[in-house]
Design an enzyme around this catalytic site. Structure first.
Site, PDB file in Angstrom:
ATOM      1  N   ALA A   2      28.806  32.118  41.020  1.00 43.05           N
ATOM      2  CA  ALA A   2      29.661  33.403  41.579  1.00 43.05           C
ATOM      3  C   ALA A   2      31.045  33.235  41.365  1.00 43.05           C
ATOM      4  CB  ALA A   2      29.468  33.838  43.096  1.00 43.05           C
ATOM      5  N   THR A   3      31.816  34.480  41.416  1.00 40.39           N
ATOM      6  CA  THR A   3      33.370  34.386  41.431  1.00 40.39           C
ATOM      7  C   THR A   3      33.780  35.192  42.727  1.00 40.39           C
ATOM      8  OG1 THR A   3      32.935  34.407  39.025  1.00 40.39           O
ATOM      9  CG2 THR A   3      35.263  35.023  39.708  1.00 40.39           C
ATOM     10  N   ILE A   4      35.086  34.562  43.089  1.00 43.53           N
ATOM     11  CA  ILE A   4      35.718  35.259  44.190  1.00 43.53           C
ATOM     12  C   ILE A   4      37.075  35.299  43.607  1.00 43.53           C
ATOM     13  CG2 ILE A   4      34.203  34.507  46.093  1.00 43.53           C
ATOM     14  CD1 ILE A   4      36.312  32.228  46.883  1.00 43.53           C
ATOM     15  N   THR A 164      28.113  35.145  37.282  1.00 43.65           N
ATOM     16  CA  THR A 164      28.776  36.264  38.069  1.00 43.65           C
ATOM     17  C   THR A 164      27.888  37.325  37.962  1.00 43.65           C
ATOM     18  OG1 THR A 164      30.842  35.058  37.710  1.00 43.65           O
ATOM     19  CG2 THR A 164      31.001  37.341  38.351  1.00 43.65           C
TER      20      THR A 164
END
Length: 177
Positions: A2-4, A164
């Site tokens: 995932a990406t934040i 992602t």
């Protein structure tokens, strides 16, 4: 993974993250929350699923305890310090949003507990792609434009990073709150 992302804007701060959870190169969920709204402060985290859950649980307990004892929201410096300790324990990378004397801001927290004070931060498998979008941003963005930019950064990462996802959650901290 995932990406934040986290962005400071004129009049606020924004956190965003996708909902994809991958394990061993396989997508196991499109519903994993990586962005958390604690009211007066927010956080986002990436890492192993259980570590993210434990980070959220422990940070929530610390925030509630502080608000009960101090009768005020946790400031960004204290929030970043607490998040740093928990992130190092749990092995996650995180971004927190809170207030200092100048208003809303973000802090990046590495898996080793180090704290970044950049105005735009990204972590996760698509961080480099997201940072490419964030680095090209205009100065003086308002909160609405920053929220849109955060979504664009996650979308750019999702286009090229299989870890992602396209579904995005966001947290906004407005200056007037």
């Amino acid at each position: 993974m995932a990406t934040i992302v986290g962005i400071e804007a004129d009049g606020g701060a924004v956190l965003a993250g996708d909902r994809r959870l991958t394990q061993g190169g396989t997508v196991s969920s499109e519903r994993k929350r990586h962005v958390f709204d604690f009211g007066a402060v927010g956080a986002a985290a990436v890492g192993d699923s259980g570590a993210i859950d434990e980070f959220r649980r422990r940070l929530d307990a610390e925030i509630r305890s502080h608000e009960t004892e101090a009768d005020e929201p946790m400031g960004i410096d204290r929030l970043a310090a607490v998040a740093s300790d928990i992130a190092a324990d749990e092995g996650v990378e995180a971004i927190v949003a809170g207030r200092d004397d100048d208003g809303p801001c973000v802090r990046g927290v590495g898996g080793d507990g180090g704290v970044l004070t950049d105005e735009a931060v990204a972590f996760g498998s698509g961080a480099q792609l997201a940072l490419g979008v964030l680095e090209g941003r205009e100065e003086g963005l308002d909160v609405d434009a920053a929220a849109e930019l955060a979504r664009e950064a996650i979308a750019a990462a999702a286009d090229r990073d299989t870890d992602t996802g396209a579904d995005v959650d966001a947290y906004r901290l407005e200056a007037s709150a």
